[in-house]
Design a protein around this motif. Structure first.
Motif, PDB file in Angstrom:
ATOM      1  N   GLU A  75       0.822  -1.208   0.000  1.00 50.96           N
ATOM      2  CA  GLU A  75       0.000   0.000   0.000  1.00 50.96           C
ATOM      3  C   GLU A  75       0.859   1.262   0.000  1.00 50.96           C
ATOM      4  OE1 GLU A  75      -3.809   2.044   0.175  1.00 50.96           O
ATOM      5  OE2 GLU A  75      -2.947   0.210  -0.664  1.00 50.96           O
ATOM      6  N   ARG A  82       2.229   1.854  -3.443  1.00 52.71           N
ATOM      7  CA  ARG A  82       1.192   2.409  -4.318  1.00 52.71           C
ATOM      8  C   ARG A  82       0.989   3.899  -4.045  1.00 52.71           C
ATOM      9  NH1 ARG A  82      -4.182   3.473  -4.426  1.00 52.71           N
ATOM     10  NH2 ARG A  82      -4.365   3.070  -2.186  1.00 52.71           N
ATOM     11  N   ILE A  83       0.960   4.272  -2.769  1.00 54.89           N
ATOM     12  CA  ILE A  83       0.769   5.676  -2.398  1.00 54.89           C
ATOM     13  C   ILE A  83       1.961   6.526  -2.851  1.00 54.89           C
ATOM     14  CG2 ILE A  83       0.631   7.255  -0.430  1.00 54.89           C
ATOM     15  CD1 ILE A  83      -0.982   5.031   1.017  1.00 54.89           C
ATOM     16  N   LYS A  97       1.819   7.281  -6.406  1.00 55.21           N
ATOM     17  CA  LYS A  97       0.845   8.344  -6.670  1.00 55.21           C
ATOM     18  C   LYS A  97       1.448   9.714  -6.379  1.00 55.21           C
ATOM     19  CE  LYS A  97      -3.722   6.236  -6.306  1.00 55.21           C
ATOM     20  NZ  LYS A  97      -5.048   6.344  -5.650  1.00 55.21           N
ATOM     21  N   SER A 126      -4.999  -2.253  -1.142  1.00 52.46           N
ATOM     22  CA  SER A 126      -5.768  -1.041  -1.401  1.00 52.46           C
ATOM     23  C   SER A 126      -7.219  -1.193  -0.993  1.00 52.46           C
ATOM     24  CB  SER A 126      -5.683  -0.675  -2.886  1.00 52.46           C
ATOM     25  OG  SER A 126      -6.344  -1.644  -3.673  1.00 52.46           O
TER      26      SER A 126
END
Length: 233
Positions: free
Chosen positions: A196, A199-200, A203, A216
């Motif tokens: 996670e 992934r963040i 972004k 997620s």
């Protein structure tokens, strides 16, 4: 990548860990917990040996002082985090792929070394100035390498951001603030936490799209209500 592999990579490469190293690691683990809970000034050698159930001569066989233990913990945590963007010169993969791998390693190091990773931020005054200089040098290299990957990936059309340095600093700030909200043993396990966080971080880097990870989905539905009531995860 297994989050535990960062701590055990050396042992795995040799096939086993010696009794000497096992005892040394046990001292570090106990001291790490005490430093994290009580701070550097609030932890004494007497506290460490009492928690270990050993004598001071036993501890001094492995470490010369309390500061030696503390700096060892700080160094290996910082090294694991701040070398995450190191890649071999002949690595010809696309910048976006190296960035994703580097951010995964960075997230894994921060989760694996969660406690000792906070020491340089929270207890910098307890560290020798020469030691802090080494950490700052390593940090500058980390941001230089991260900025280079960000800019290359943006030039390749893979990322959308305005300022590479600001974006890199935003990514790096996760290490300085994780201790305020991350709780090992919480509702998100370490493997899912690494996924996670990666992934963040992608972004934040301005990635146009990311595959949805299993992590997620954590926190939706009934879990979402619990997350609001208890922000520590």
């Amino acid at each position: 990548m297994k989050t535990e592999s960062i701590r055990t990579r050396g042992a795995e490469s040799s096939g086993s860990i010696s009794v000497h190293d096992q005892k040394r690691e046990h001292i570090l683990a106990v001291a790490e917990d005490l430093f994290y809970r009580n701070g550097y000034a609030g932890t004494t050698i007497a506290d460490i040996v009492r928690e270990l159930g050993v004598t001071k001569p036993f501890l001094y066989y492995y470490f010369s002082s309390k500061s030696d233990i503390f700096e060892t913990l700080c160094w290996r945590a910082s090294h694991a985090c701040l070398t995450a963007m190191h890649f071999k010169p002949d690595d010809e993969r696309a910048a976006i792929d190296k960035l994703r791998e580097g951010l995964h390693r960075f997230a894994a190091a921060n989760v694996s070394y969660f406690k000792s990773g906070t020491f340089a931020y929270r207890e910098g005054g307890a560290l020798d100035p020469a030691f802090m200089k080494k950490l700052r040098t390593m940090a500058r290299r980390f941001y230089k390498e991260l900025c280079a990957l960000l800019e290359q990936a943006r030039n390749d059309g893979e990322l959308d951001f305005d300022d590479a340095k600001l974006t890199a600093l935003s990514i790096g700030s996760i290490a300085g603030f994780m201790y305020t909200w991350y709780k090992p043993g919480g509702r998100i396990g370490p493997e899912d936490m690494v996924k996670e966080l990666t992934r963040i971080l992608m972004k934040i880097a301005g990635a146009y799209s990311q595959p949805a990870s299993a992590a997620s989905k954590i926190g939706r539905g009934r879990n979402a209500g619990r997350a609001i009531r208890n922000p520590s995860i």
